[in-house]
Design a protein around this motif. Structure first.
Motif, PDB file in Angstrom:
ATOM      1  N   ARG A 155       0.972  -1.248  -0.103  1.00 50.55           N
ATOM      2  CA  ARG A 155       0.124   0.035  -0.154  1.00 50.55           C
ATOM      3  C   ARG A 155       0.862   1.139   0.098  1.00 50.55           C
ATOM      4  NH1 ARG A 155      -4.697   0.853   4.005  1.00 50.55           N
ATOM      5  NH2 ARG A 155      -5.190   2.353   2.392  1.00 50.55           N
ATOM      6  N   TRP A 156       2.170   1.140   0.745  1.00 50.40           N
ATOM      7  CA  TRP A 156       2.767   2.540   0.641  1.00 50.40           C
ATOM      8  C   TRP A 156       3.616   2.641  -0.468  1.00 50.40           C
ATOM      9  CZ3 TRP A 156       2.530   6.470   3.145  1.00 50.40           C
ATOM     10  CH2 TRP A 156       3.916   7.489   3.649  1.00 50.40           C
ATOM     11  N   GLY A 157       3.796   1.384  -1.442  1.00 49.38           N
ATOM     12  CA  GLY A 157       4.501   1.515  -2.588  1.00 49.38           C
ATOM     13  C   GLY A 157       5.960   1.165  -2.647  1.00 49.38           C
ATOM     14  N   ILE A 158       6.162   0.206  -1.664  1.00 49.61           N
ATOM     15  CA  ILE A 158       7.475  -0.363  -1.610  1.00 49.61           C
ATOM     16  C   ILE A 158       7.561  -1.702  -1.685  1.00 49.61           C
ATOM     17  CG2 ILE A 158       8.476   1.775  -0.118  1.00 49.61           C
ATOM     18  CD1 ILE A 158       8.162   0.010   2.090  1.00 49.61           C
ATOM     19  N   GLU A 159       8.912  -2.342  -1.755  1.00 50.18           N
ATOM     20  CA  GLU A 159       8.942  -3.609  -1.778  1.00 50.18           C
ATOM     21  C   GLU A 159       9.400  -3.915  -0.161  1.00 50.18           C
ATOM     22  OE1 GLU A 159       8.825  -6.147  -3.796  1.00 50.18           O
ATOM     23  OE2 GLU A 159       8.428  -4.681  -5.519  1.00 50.18           O
ATOM     24  N   PRO A 160       8.723  -5.112   0.379  1.00 46.21           N
ATOM     25  CA  PRO A 160       8.821  -5.490   1.568  1.00 46.21           C
ATOM     26  C   PRO A 160      10.530  -6.235   1.707  1.00 46.21           C
ATOM     27  CG  PRO A 160       7.429  -7.061   0.455  1.00 46.21           C
ATOM     28  CD  PRO A 160       7.732  -6.035  -0.190  1.00 46.21           C
ATOM     29  N   ARG A 161      11.514  -5.182   2.658  1.00 43.88           N
ATOM     30  CA  ARG A 161      12.588  -5.730   2.415  1.00 43.88           C
ATOM     31  C   ARG A 161      13.218  -5.498   4.003  1.00 43.88           C
ATOM     32  NH1 ARG A 161      16.527  -1.540   1.485  1.00 43.88           N
ATOM     33  NH2 ARG A 161      15.397   0.332   0.902  1.00 43.88           N
ATOM     34  N   GLY A 373      18.358 -17.854 -30.129  1.00 46.65           N
ATOM     35  CA  GLY A 373      18.607 -16.703 -29.715  1.00 46.65           C
ATOM     36  C   GLY A 373      17.450 -15.768 -29.094  1.00 46.65           C
ATOM     37  N   LEU A 374      16.252 -16.279 -29.162  1.00 44.16           N
ATOM     38  CA  LEU A 374      15.094 -15.697 -28.225  1.00 44.16           C
ATOM     39  C   LEU A 374      15.566 -15.611 -26.796  1.00 44.16           C
ATOM     40  CD1 LEU A 374      12.090 -17.074 -30.303  1.00 44.16           C
ATOM     41  CD2 LEU A 374      13.236 -14.843 -30.544  1.00 44.16           C
ATOM     42  N   PRO A 375      15.058 -14.660 -26.340  1.00 42.68           N
ATOM     43  CA  PRO A 375      15.085 -14.707 -24.624  1.00 42.68           C
ATOM     44  C   PRO A 375      14.087 -15.493 -24.057  1.00 42.68           C
ATOM     45  CG  PRO A 375      14.094 -12.396 -25.358  1.00 42.68           C
ATOM     46  CD  PRO A 375      14.644 -13.363 -26.699  1.00 42.68           C
ATOM     47  N   THR A 376      14.418 -15.996 -23.023  1.00 42.54           N
ATOM     48  CA  THR A 376      13.565 -16.755 -22.288  1.00 42.54           C
ATOM     49  C   THR A 376      12.897 -15.990 -21.126  1.00 42.54           C
ATOM     50  OG1 THR A 376      15.442 -17.503 -20.741  1.00 42.54           O
ATOM     51  CG2 THR A 376      15.071 -18.956 -22.570  1.00 42.54           C
ATOM     52  N   ARG A 377      11.700 -16.389 -20.811  1.00 40.59           N
ATOM     53  CA  ARG A 377      10.836 -15.939 -19.934  1.00 40.59           C
ATOM     54  C   ARG A 377      11.328 -16.537 -18.373  1.00 40.59           C
ATOM     55  NH1 ARG A 377       4.860 -15.610 -21.705  1.00 40.59           N
ATOM     56  NH2 ARG A 377       4.643 -14.307 -19.806  1.00 40.59           N
ATOM     57  N   ARG A 378      11.384 -15.636 -17.568  1.00 42.06           N
ATOM     58  CA  ARG A 378      11.550 -16.011 -16.229  1.00 42.06           C
ATOM     59  C   ARG A 378      10.565 -15.687 -15.240  1.00 42.06           C
ATOM     60  NH1 ARG A 378      17.828 -14.548 -15.120  1.00 42.06           N
ATOM     61  NH2 ARG A 378      18.862 -15.448 -16.717  1.00 42.06           N
ATOM     62  N   SER A 379      10.137 -16.626 -14.390  1.00 42.09           N
ATOM     63  CA  SER A 379       9.288 -16.524 -13.429  1.00 42.09           C
ATOM     64  C   SER A 379       9.442 -15.458 -12.410  1.00 42.09           C
ATOM     65  CB  SER A 379       8.583 -17.707 -12.931  1.00 42.09           C
ATOM     66  OG  SER A 379       9.649 -18.478 -12.285  1.00 42.09           O
ATOM     67  N   ARG A 380       8.627 -14.655 -11.922  1.00 45.73           N
ATOM     68  CA  ARG A 380       9.246 -13.720 -10.679  1.00 45.73           C
ATOM     69  C   ARG A 380       8.844 -14.532  -9.345  1.00 45.73           C
ATOM     70  NH1 ARG A 380       6.695  -7.931 -11.592  1.00 45.73           N
ATOM     71  NH2 ARG A 380       8.161  -7.710  -9.923  1.00 45.73           N
ATOM     72  N   ALA A 381       9.781 -14.624  -8.638  1.00 46.16           N
ATOM     73  CA  ALA A 381       9.424 -15.219  -7.329  1.00 46.16           C
ATOM     74  C   ALA A 381       8.680 -14.212  -6.501  1.00 46.16           C
ATOM     75  CB  ALA A 381      10.738 -15.432  -6.726  1.00 46.16           C
ATOM     76  N   ALA A 382       7.772 -14.616  -5.665  1.00 47.38           N
ATOM     77  CA  ALA A 382       7.162 -13.705  -4.796  1.00 47.38           C
ATOM     78  C   ALA A 382       7.969 -13.452  -3.516  1.00 47.38           C
ATOM     79  CB  ALA A 382       5.774 -14.559  -4.089  1.00 47.38           C
ATOM     80  N   GLY A 383       7.833 -12.168  -3.178  1.00 49.38           N
ATOM     81  CA  GLY A 383       8.779 -11.790  -1.941  1.00 49.38           C
ATOM     82  C   GLY A 383       8.211 -12.189  -0.694  1.00 49.38           C
ATOM     83  N   HIS A 384       8.871 -11.857   0.521  1.00 48.43           N
ATOM     84  CA  HIS A 384       8.470 -12.134   1.802  1.00 48.43           C
ATOM     85  C   HIS A 384       7.483 -11.425   2.114  1.00 48.43           C
ATOM     86  CE1 HIS A 384       8.757 -13.002   6.124  1.00 48.43           C
ATOM     87  NE2 HIS A 384       9.218 -14.015   5.717  1.00 48.43           N
ATOM     88  N   PRO A 385       6.359 -11.965   3.080  1.00 56.19           N
ATOM     89  CA  PRO A 385       5.525 -10.922   3.286  1.00 56.19           C
ATOM     90  C   PRO A 385       5.837 -10.023   4.316  1.00 56.19           C
ATOM     91  CG  PRO A 385       5.258 -13.164   4.339  1.00 56.19           C
ATOM     92  CD  PRO A 385       6.058 -13.412   3.174  1.00 56.19           C
TER      93      PRO A 385
END
Length: 385
Positions: A155-161, A373-385
């Motif tokens: 909600r604050w617009g930041i990544e939980p780190r 030569g095509l780039p591969t798609r990587r899945s984004r890992a979910a961050g810690h709550p």
């Protein structure tokens, strides 16, 4: 003068003056307001906006009905509102175009209150369950608070780190309660068993740490026994006393001779694994209470910005994560791998449950020459709550 109270009034006054500002505050919730009357007014504004009530007249001015309807709708949620208070809110807004800034003040106050509320609940649960060592309930509330921190970060617009609090700006925390003798009986019995039974140290050495003991003296004695075990030397009353003395624990006053002698020659009967489990359970509960106390102190300080509050709070869970992982290792030892024959049966059964359909050459599509030569798609890992 309460700046947060003035901010809540300014937000509501801005929307009463310019209803279009409500669209710039879509990220703000009625529960973010501290006072029930302000919650009811903001909820009424959103309700009227959803009903597409006219908020502008033919000449572009805001009709008086927008104010009266808002007060009337809010009156269904809270008592005591009048049109005069609506005009007070209008007068409290310096500039309607600054509504997003006023709303950010309201959200900041809401974040501090929310973290404080959940930290106080976790602290109460941990201190209440300290006698019974109810680890599961404490960890459930700790996970819930961590999830709340993740939601607030979004909600604050930041990544939980995790953010390490600077030592120059440490927040003073309330002193921890004194640990009475009745809380350290399991620790004394465990140390007596470790001294009396030479092979008992191997049962707890991998997951029990000196810091898990509530009594600092007991933790020092356990550290000495662990050092003897690590060096492969025998553990008994003589070697334990020698290790304690050569570390200077008697000379510097860390331990008293009466304290040490009370553990030697005592009843060394019992299960070291079970006693160690009781000790680490108590450590989990105490560590959760300490984390909650630190987080509450951070949340109650207005000098800590929301982003840093969330990061510092997540960092405060670090010691709890460590002792929790070791407790899981103690109560859930790793299972031995299945025999080769059983493993082959498991693999065959898994393949039978998920067969791979064969692809005929006539229906298979040819791969383009540039596929490599095509780039591969990587899945984004979910961050810690």
């Amino acid at each position: 003068m309460d700046a947060l109270f003035k901010g809540e009034q300014a937000v509501l006054g801005a929307v009463l003056l310019d209803p279009a500002q409500l669209h710039t505050l879509s990220w703000l919730e009625p529960t973010d307001f501290y006072r029930p009357a302000h919650q009811a007014l903001f909820a009424a504004m959103r309700t009227l906006s959803a009903q597409e009530r006219p908020t502008r007249g033919a000449d572009g001015s805001v009709p008086l009905s927008w104010v009266t309807d808002t007060v009337s709708e809010a009156g269904h949620r809270v008592r005591g509102l009048s049109a005069s208070y609506a005009h007070t809110l209008i007068a409290a807004c310096p500039r309607p175009q600054n509504a997003p800034v006023y709303g950010r003040m309201v959200l900041e106050g809401s974040i501090h209150r929310t973290v404080t509320e959940h930290a106080v609940r976790l602290e109460h649960i941990a201190r209440t369950d300290a006698e019974q060592h109810q680890v599961d309930d404490v960890l459930h509330h700790a996970d819930f608070l961590a999830g709340v921190l993740g939601d607030l970060a979004s909600r604050w617009g930041i990544e939980p780190r995790l953010i390490l609090p600077p030592t120059s700006r440490r927040i003073a925390t309330p002193s921890a309660p004194q640990v009475g003798p009745e809380h350290t009986e399991d620790e004394r019995f465990l140390l007596a068993v470790l001294i009396d039974q030479p092979a008992a140290m191997a049962e707890v050495y991998d997951w029990l740490r000196p810091g898990d003991f509530a009594d600092a003296g007991h933790g020092q004695i356990y550290r000495c026994l662990g050092a003897l075990h690590h060096r492969g030397e025998p553990i008994d009353e003589v070697t334990a006393l020698w290790e304690i003395q050569r570390r200077g624990l008697l000379a510097d006053g860390s331990l008293s001779r009466e304290h040490v002698e009370s553990l030697f020659g005592g009843p060394g009967a019992g299960s070291a694994e079970w006693l160690g489990d009781q000790v680490i359970r108590a450590s989990v509960v105490r560590t959760a209470a300490a984390a909650a106390t630190a987080i509450r102190a951070l949340a109650e300080s207005e000098a800590v910005a929301p982003g840093r509050l969330i990061g510092h709070a997540l960092h405060a869970f670090g010691p709890l994560d460590d002792v929790r992982a070791r407790w899981n290792k103690a109560v859930r030892p790793p299972q031995a791998p299945p025999p080769e024959a059983d493993r082959a049966v498991q693999v065959t059964a898994a393949l039978a449950r998920s067969p791979t359909p064969a692809i005929s050459r006539s229906t298979a599509l040819p791969l383009p020459d540039t596929a490599a030569g095509l780039p591969t798609r990587r899945s984004r890992a979910a961050g810690h709550p």
